[in-house]
Each structure stands twice: as structure tokens, then as C-alpha cells.
Design an enzyme around this catalytic site. Structure first.
Site, PDB file in Angstrom:
ATOM      1  N   HIS A 236       0.857  -1.191   0.000  1.00 58.59           N
ATOM      2  CA  HIS A 236       0.000   0.000   0.000  1.00 58.59           C
ATOM      3  C   HIS A 236       0.894   1.242   0.000  1.00 58.59           C
ATOM      4  CE1 HIS A 236      -2.574   3.129   1.783  1.00 58.59           C
ATOM      5  NE2 HIS A 236      -3.618   2.406   1.400  1.00 58.59           N
ATOM      6  N   ARG A 279      -2.677   1.394  -4.523  1.00 57.77           N
ATOM      7  CA  ARG A 279      -2.417  -0.042  -4.562  1.00 57.77           C
ATOM      8  C   ARG A 279      -2.609  -0.543  -5.984  1.00 57.77           C
ATOM      9  NH1 ARG A 279      -6.638  -2.512  -0.641  1.00 57.77           N
ATOM     10  NH2 ARG A 279      -7.761  -0.577  -1.050  1.00 57.77           N
ATOM     11  N   LYS A 282      -6.060  -0.257  -8.322  1.00 58.11           N
ATOM     12  CA  LYS A 282      -6.943   0.713  -7.697  1.00 58.11           C
ATOM     13  C   LYS A 282      -6.999   1.990  -8.537  1.00 58.11           C
ATOM     14  CE  LYS A 282      -8.246  -1.642  -4.104  1.00 58.11           C
ATOM     15  NZ  LYS A 282      -9.669  -1.971  -3.844  1.00 58.11           N
ATOM     16  N   ASP A 285      -5.760   8.777  -7.110  1.00 56.49           N
ATOM     17  CA  ASP A 285      -6.204   9.575  -5.963  1.00 56.49           C
ATOM     18  C   ASP A 285      -5.143  10.640  -5.722  1.00 56.49           C
ATOM     19  OD1 ASP A 285      -6.717  10.635  -3.390  1.00 56.49           O
ATOM     20  OD2 ASP A 285      -7.660   8.775  -2.722  1.00 56.49           O
ATOM     21  N   CYS A 287      -4.229  12.267  -3.182  1.00 55.61           N
ATOM     22  CA  CYS A 287      -3.414  12.209  -1.962  1.00 55.61           C
ATOM     23  C   CYS A 287      -2.140  11.405  -2.182  1.00 55.61           C
ATOM     24  CB  CYS A 287      -4.211  11.651  -0.795  1.00 55.61           C
ATOM     25  SG  CYS A 287      -4.553   9.881  -0.858  1.00 55.61           S
ATOM     26  N   TYR A 288      -2.193  10.423  -3.113  1.00 45.71           N
ATOM     27  CA  TYR A 288      -0.999   9.615  -3.381  1.00 45.71           C
ATOM     28  C   TYR A 288       0.035  10.371  -4.202  1.00 45.71           C
ATOM     29  CZ  TYR A 288      -3.524   5.787  -1.327  1.00 45.71           C
ATOM     30  OH  TYR A 288      -4.211   4.996  -0.429  1.00 45.71           O
ATOM     31  N   ASP A 341     -10.067  14.613  -4.513  1.00 44.03           N
ATOM     32  CA  ASP A 341      -9.459  13.301  -4.759  1.00 44.03           C
ATOM     33  C   ASP A 341      -9.338  13.042  -6.262  1.00 44.03           C
ATOM     34  OD1 ASP A 341      -9.371  10.569  -5.407  1.00 44.03           O
ATOM     35  OD2 ASP A 341     -10.990   9.986  -4.084  1.00 44.03           O
ATOM     36  N   ASP A 348     -11.750  18.783   0.319  1.00 45.55           N
ATOM     37  CA  ASP A 348     -11.586  18.642   1.764  1.00 45.55           C
ATOM     38  C   ASP A 348     -10.143  18.992   2.117  1.00 45.55           C
ATOM     39  OD1 ASP A 348      -9.907  16.021   1.972  1.00 45.55           O
ATOM     40  OD2 ASP A 348     -11.561  15.465   0.655  1.00 45.55           O
ATOM     41  N   HIS A 351      -7.269  16.177   1.255  1.00 40.63           N
ATOM     42  CA  HIS A 351      -6.786  16.119  -0.125  1.00 40.63           C
ATOM     43  C   HIS A 351      -6.130  17.434  -0.544  1.00 40.63           C
ATOM     44  CE1 HIS A 351      -9.392  12.495  -0.347  1.00 40.63           C
ATOM     45  NE2 HIS A 351      -8.431  12.089  -1.156  1.00 40.63           N
TER      46      HIS A 351
END
Length: 430
Positions: A236, A279, A282, A285, A287-288, A341, A348, A351
Site C-alpha cells: 500500500h 495499490r 486501484k 487519488d 493524496c498519493y 481526490d 476537503d 486532499h
């Protein structure tokens, strides 16, 4: 002034969209649906850029206004994060810092007072006043106090109690639980190590508390190359960042397979969208952008520190930094403030923090004094420390406090390579 880096021809990258190879699954349908939303963003941007070639432009003042509003009071939807209030403070402060904005002295002083109320008599910080101490809000609170950086902020941490808290949640094998009798995963190790480094813990206490921790972290590496939350769990992005950053701070990168980790991480960047997934199999996103982007930088730096002749030069990152910036600015930026995201989501502060952090990493990841910025040159953000994700100057100030207190200096334990590269942002700030 000319734009720093030209945008790719977004029409040509459509050939990189996901291929089902004739077999549809639930995840393939979700991936195709996400790509359609991203494609709409790219197509719309192409039309706008034909009118205004300076695009994309970061809506700096709108983001600052959004953060100012959030620091004063959050919408009721955030009530579910009542046990994560130091995190909310950290996400807002770090986002503002990346945008080169500092809140008023009165606001920051009140923030320190609030965080002190979250500090437990048992040591560490809780998610809110009167709650139990927990490693996650401890990490967030220490980071927030480091960003504020005033003597009052740096003196707010009860270091003796913090050591006792670490010992109370430490397992004999060097692993850490998130709280007393709580879950055990690699987040705990990273949060404890990072908070300990920034809190100026004495060198002998640091060595004693984290004895065996590097070996336990190494046991969390999977056959894929990334790290799971604990041994035998799926790789992850968040856990992999925590593992590599923790090993960097411990000065023990050689205990894991860095080449396998690098291969796994760079393959998490999505070919069409340009952002990262967390991952295998997936969705993208924002945030990654930080968790995976900073991870690549950390790995390359660690590999170079072990073998100066390794073929992983830190001159340029081994991910597509321009594509990552495009995804963040074109697909995840809300013009009225905040980041999301992925398209069709709500903004938010979580993010917003990690999209901006990833954007900073992408801009400044070439390890030179010349940032690589797409769009208008004014899009440049303050660089962030890839291990701590706070301003490098704040890290230096905490380590200076550490040295003055007779504690572990930045070079202790062999982790100087990461810290020294990012410890002076004076030339970039001017």
C-alpha cells in the site's frame, strides 16, 4: 516571463487509456469511468488553454481563503473527525505553508493553546481534549507545532511524558501500537520516529526506544516490493511511504529491498491520468501524489547514499513529474478553493494538503535550485521535506532545538543524506 514547462499534448495520451483486453470486471468498469471524467477535464482544459496559453494557473488566493475559513470553523460534515482534530490543524497549516501563506500570530498562538489541550498527561497527543493519546494525532500535533515554529510551540511538547508514551505502546520486537492496546501497523513506527526526531529526544533514549524497529519494518515488505501495514498484508502506498521514511530517519535503508520498492512505486503512476494509485488495480487519488511521489524521491536518495554509483541518479525523479502536476492542477483543483481526490468529488482539507504536497514534490524533485513548474511560473509552491512533509526550514529549526537540548543531531544514525539535501530552502524562497 516564459512558462517553465510546456503542457503535454493531452490529445495524444488518449492511447494510454486502460485496455480491458476483452474482459470486464468491477474494477475495470470503475477505472474506465474515472478515465472518462479525467478525459473531460483534459478536453475542457485544451479549449481554455487555446485562449489563455498561461494555463494552468494555481488559484492561490482562493485556496488561501478556503484555508482561512477552515481554520476558523469547519462544516458539520467534519464532525466525524472529532477524534482527529490535530490532523485537521496540520492539514490546514501545511497547506497554507506550501502556498507561502502564514496565518496571523493571534491565530497561531490560539492554535498552540488548542494543541496543548490535546496533550495527554500520559504523554503524546490525543485526537481532541480529554481523549486517549494516539500516535496518529501525536504525529500531526508535533508537525503542526513545528510548522508554527515559535518558542511557545516548540516548548509545548512534554518530551519526558512522550518518551513514556512511546515505551507504553512499544512491542518487544520494536513494533508500535497506535495507542495502548490498539492496532499495530507500520504507521505507528513512522509516526513515533518522526515525532521523536522533531521533538528533540535525547540520543540514548531514541536508540533505546527504537531498538529492533528497523528489522520489524523490513518484515512488512511484500513480494510485490511495496510495504503492507504489517507482515503478510497487501502492499500500500501510504504504508510504503511510512516504511521508507522511517528507515531513512533511522539510518537503516539497507534492511529492505530498495530496488523492488522503487519498481513497485513507479508502476503506481497511472499512464493516462498522470496521478498515482495507492495499490495495484486501484483508482487514481490525488493524496498519493505525495505518498508515492515523495516515496520515489526518498528511495532514490537512499539508494544513492548506499551506492554513489547506482543507476538511480537523483538529478531527476523516476516518475513523470510533469504528468503528476497536470493531474493535480487540471483535474483536482477547485477554482473556488481546495483540492479534490478525483473529478466529481468534493474538496476537503486532507486532499488539499496532500495534493499540494505532491505538487511541491513534483516541482522540486530534481534536487537542484531550479524548480520544474508547469504552467505559469507563479504556480511554484514552497518545497516540502519529503520525509516529514513540513517546510525544510521548520525541520532545521526542530533539529537546531534538538542540538541545543543536547539530543540527537540531524546526522546521527546515517540519515543525513535525506535531511541535508532539503535543509536549506533560502535560495528558493527569495
Amino acid at each position: 516571463m516564459e512558462n517553465s514547462v510546456r503542457i503535454r499534448d493531452l490529445r495524444r495520451i488518449k492511447e494510454y487509456k486502460f485496455d480491458t483486453e476483452g474482459v470486464e470486471t468491477v474494477t475495470s468498469k470503475e477505472q474506465i469511468a474515472t478515465e472518462k471524467l479525467v478525459e473531460l477535464c483534459f478536453d475542457r482544459f485544451q479549449q481554455l488553454a487555446s485562449i489563455d496559453p498561461t494555463l494552468p494557473v494555481i488559484q492561490r488566493q482562493n485556496h488561501i481563503a478556503y484555508l482561512e475559513k477552515c481554520l476558523k470553523g469547519l462544516p458539520e460534515g467534519y464532525c466525524t473527525l472529532d477524534s482527529s482534530r490535530p490532523w485537521l490543524v496540520y492539514w490546514i497549516l501545511n497547506s497554507a505553508s506550501l502556498l507561502k501563506h502564514r496565518f496571523s500570530d493571534t491565530q497561531l498562538d490560539r492554535t498552540v493553546d488548542f494543541l496543548k489541550k490535546c496533550q495527554s498527561p500520559l504523554g503524546g497527543f490525543a485526537g481532541g481534549p480529554g481523549q486517549i493519546p494516539h500516535l496518529a494525532p501525536t504525529y500531526a500535533a508535533v508537525n503542526a507545532l513545528a510548522i508554527i515554529g515559535t518558542p511557545k510551540a516548540l516548548d509545548a511538547i512534554n518530551r519526558e511524558a512522550l518518551i513514556q508514551f512511546f515505551r507504553a505502546i512499544r512491542e518487544p520486537n520494536g513494533a508500535f501500537r497506535m495507542h495502548i492496546d490498539g492496532e499495530l501497523d507500520v504507521r505507528g513506527a513512522y509516526c513515533a520516529i518522526a515525532a521523536a526526531k522533531l521533538s528533540a529526544l535525547p540520543a540514548e533514549e531514541f536508540a533505546s526506544v527504537f531498538e529492533g524497529t528497523a528489522e520489524w519494518i523490513a518484515s512488512c515488505q511484500t513480494y510485490e516490493g511495496g510495504f503492507g501495514g504489517a507482515p503478510d498484508l497487501e502492499a500500500h502506498g501510504g504504508y510504503s511511504f511510512c516504511a521508507a521514511a522511517a528507515l531513512a530517519l533511522l539510518g537503516r535503508p539497507a534492511v529492505c529491498n530498495l530496488k523492488a520498492l522503487l519498481r513497485w512505486t513507479v508502476n503506481r503512476q497511472m499512464a493516462f491520468e498522470g496521478g498515482f494509485q495507492g495499490r495495484t488495480n486501484k483508482l487514481v487519488d490525488s493524496c498519493y501524489s505525495f505518498w508515492q511521489g515523495a516515496l520515489v524521491v526518498i528511495i532514490q536518495t537512499l539508494m544513492a547514499s548506499i551506492d554513489p554509483f547506482a543507476k538511480t541518479s537523483t538529478t531527476r525523479p523516476m516518475f513523470y513529474s510533469e504528468a503528476l502536476q497536470e493531474y493535480i492542477l487540471i483535474c483536482c483543483q477547485r477554482n473556488n478553493g481546495g483540492f479534490i481526490d478525483k473529478p466529481n468529488k468534493h474538496a476537503d482539507v486532507y486532499h488539499t494538503c496532500y495534493a499540494l504536497s505532491g505538487l511541491s514534490i513534483a516541482q522540486h524533485s530534481e534536487f537542484t535550485l531550479e524548480p520544474r513548474v508547469i504552467g505559469h511560473y507563479a504556480n511554484e509552491l514552497l518545497l516540502t521535506h519529503p520525509v516529514h512533509n513540513i517546510p525544510p526550514a521548520a525541520v532545521s529549526a526542530c533539529y537546531a532545538y534538538s542540538s541545543a537540548a543536547g539530543s540527537v543531531p540531524p546526522s546521527e544514525g546515517g540519515s543525513a543524506e535525506i535531511e541535508d539535501i532539503w535543509d536549506d530552502d533560502s535560495e528558493r524562497d527569495n
